[in-house]
Design an enzyme around this catalytic site. Sequence first.
Site, PDB file in Angstrom:
ATOM      1  N   CYS A 170       0.832  -1.206   0.000  1.00  9.67           N
ATOM      2  CA  CYS A 170       0.000   0.000   0.000  1.00  9.67           C
ATOM      3  C   CYS A 170       0.870   1.261   0.000  1.00  9.67           C
ATOM      4  CB  CYS A 170      -1.005  -0.041   1.141  1.00  9.67           C
ATOM      5  SG  CYS A 170      -2.487   0.910   0.730  1.00  9.67           S
TER       6      CYS A 170
ATOM      7  N   GLU B 232      -1.706  -9.041   3.292  1.00 12.76           N
ATOM      8  CA  GLU B 232      -1.571  -9.609   4.646  1.00 12.76           C
ATOM      9  C   GLU B 232      -2.912 -10.023   5.251  1.00 12.76           C
ATOM     10  OE1 GLU B 232      -1.133  -6.478   3.816  1.00 12.76           O
ATOM     11  OE2 GLU B 232      -1.716  -5.054   5.374  1.00 12.76           O
TER      12      GLU B 232
ATOM     13  N   HIS C 259      -3.780  -4.960   0.281  1.00 13.61           N
ATOM     14  CA  HIS C 259      -3.224  -5.487   1.534  1.00 13.61           C
ATOM     15  C   HIS C 259      -3.271  -7.015   1.537  1.00 13.61           C
ATOM     16  CE1 HIS C 259      -2.881  -1.763   3.958  1.00 13.61           C
ATOM     17  NE2 HIS C 259      -3.742  -1.328   3.066  1.00 13.61           N
TER      18      HIS C 259
END
Length: 555
Positions: free
Chosen positions: A387, A515, A513
């Site tokens: 990001c 993650e 994102h």
Amino acid sequence: MSQTKYVFVTGGVASSLGKGILAASLGKVLIERGYRVTIQKLDPYINVDPGTLNPYEHGECFVTDDGAETDLDLGHYERFLDVSTSQANNVTTGKIYQTVINKERRGDYLGKTVQVIPHITDEIKRRIKLLGETGKYDIVLTEIGGTVGDIESLPYIEAVRQLKWELGAENALVLHLTLLPYLRTSGELKTKPTQHSVKMLLESGVQCDILALRTEFSIDEDLRRKIALFCNLTKDAVIEVRDAETIYDVPLMLQREELDKVVLKKLGMSLKKEPKLTDWKEFLHTFKNPESEVKIGLIGKYVELKDSYLSIHEAIVHAGVKNNVKTKIRWIHSEDLEELTPSEMKAELSDLHGILVAPGFGGRGIEGKVRAIQYARENHVPFFGICLGMQCAVIEFARNVLQMHEANSTEFDDTTKFPVIHLQKEQVDITDKGGTMRLGLYNCKLKENSTAHKAYGETNIYERHRHRYEFNNAYLEEFKKGGMHATGINPEKSLVEIVEVEGHPFYVGVQFHPEYRSRVLTPHPVFLAFIKASKKYRDDKTKKSAKTKAAKTVS
Ligand code: GLN
């Protein structure tokens, strides 16, 4: 359709005892037994969601597929249970009041005085039952944030009391987690705070059904009996939760304590199959006995509070285990890199095998991130930008390769001559901060044979977003000519989702994102590829230095 059962998880004595991990671990074992489980978190603060909270206050903000900005505990639920959560899985006092006040304005309660009881508690109950009513779950675990006795938690405890009563003992139970402090001077675990906490719940009309005790030392039979007696419980409902070496130990620990059996028995449910947790045990074994180690630098500006990057940390760990390495993370404050000379920069970063630049908001620490990325690009160190980390990569490339020296994101300099990162038209007029970013799951098409494509093994992917600014497509051609390629594009809006630099062993910047989609047993493909590349970088470096040493000895 059979009745969905509810387990309420409350906390007492102290905060930060790990209610989220307890709920996630119990959920995991119940899923292994063959049940369909989801977890919900009720947060007693007045923010509508944690999206507007500073990470220093509350740790990271976790984002769901449907774009909810939620508490970080939802990340634990998803990672442990391997199920996706949604808007309905995180409720805050802000959301509850917003709904009730909107209803009041619409005239839904016309003529009535709107009060905490019944209006607020009814709305809490409605939100708790929403997930159960989908018919998708056998058991809904509902974690009540905060500690029993907090003023803010009172309406939630009252809602639990009413629900327990309405649903009946076989359909709802309360699992209360408290702390047994250890007094070093007398060498004893003390039960009094727990007794008081259980009593405090009772004062609100709620008898807990199971007590989980966070403790540094083992609780012997006598102590269990004593606690059971004082807390109106049977001895099997007193569960020990020892401080663990890692959060991944907790599901196995709870299984040994037979918490799942006690829960199912109390809810009148069959034990179904014995939970094997085979994959989990394998994961844990490699986690504790890795073949070797790679050093990853995590560069961010909230590094003082590790929870600010919780999902990234976890995704690195998951990918490390799959690569059979321990991932040693060095947390680096981006501001600390800003004033370093090139040789100091080298000294600071040269032991790293991979550099990850974290997401974030605002201009603080940006120049440090840009410099770290320059180092990674020029020295061919595996680089992963997430990001804001990707946006900084674009800024760095524009400044140092494309010679647009003043290039910037309009987030930090709205008069920049080269706005390589900027706001999309639809964002320009938005002034409200809450829930107005590009949020949740979006589609992305990958370029064949790119690093990203090789990592994912497919060209059509979906990832979660949480940002306002975007790559400025006016510069796309210039970047391409210079060697930075957009290898992932959102097909609906032609937005750049991934950038890669040609000729670099691993250089991936992602606008989304990744993650948030990494799970303990199914790590995220790009994290996997990043750790693999870092491992290779480490091995090549060792080989190279062995060669130079040998050459020196010969000469
Ligand atoms: N501040 C940047 C934006 O809003 C990046 C956000 C992030 O890293 N999550 O676009």
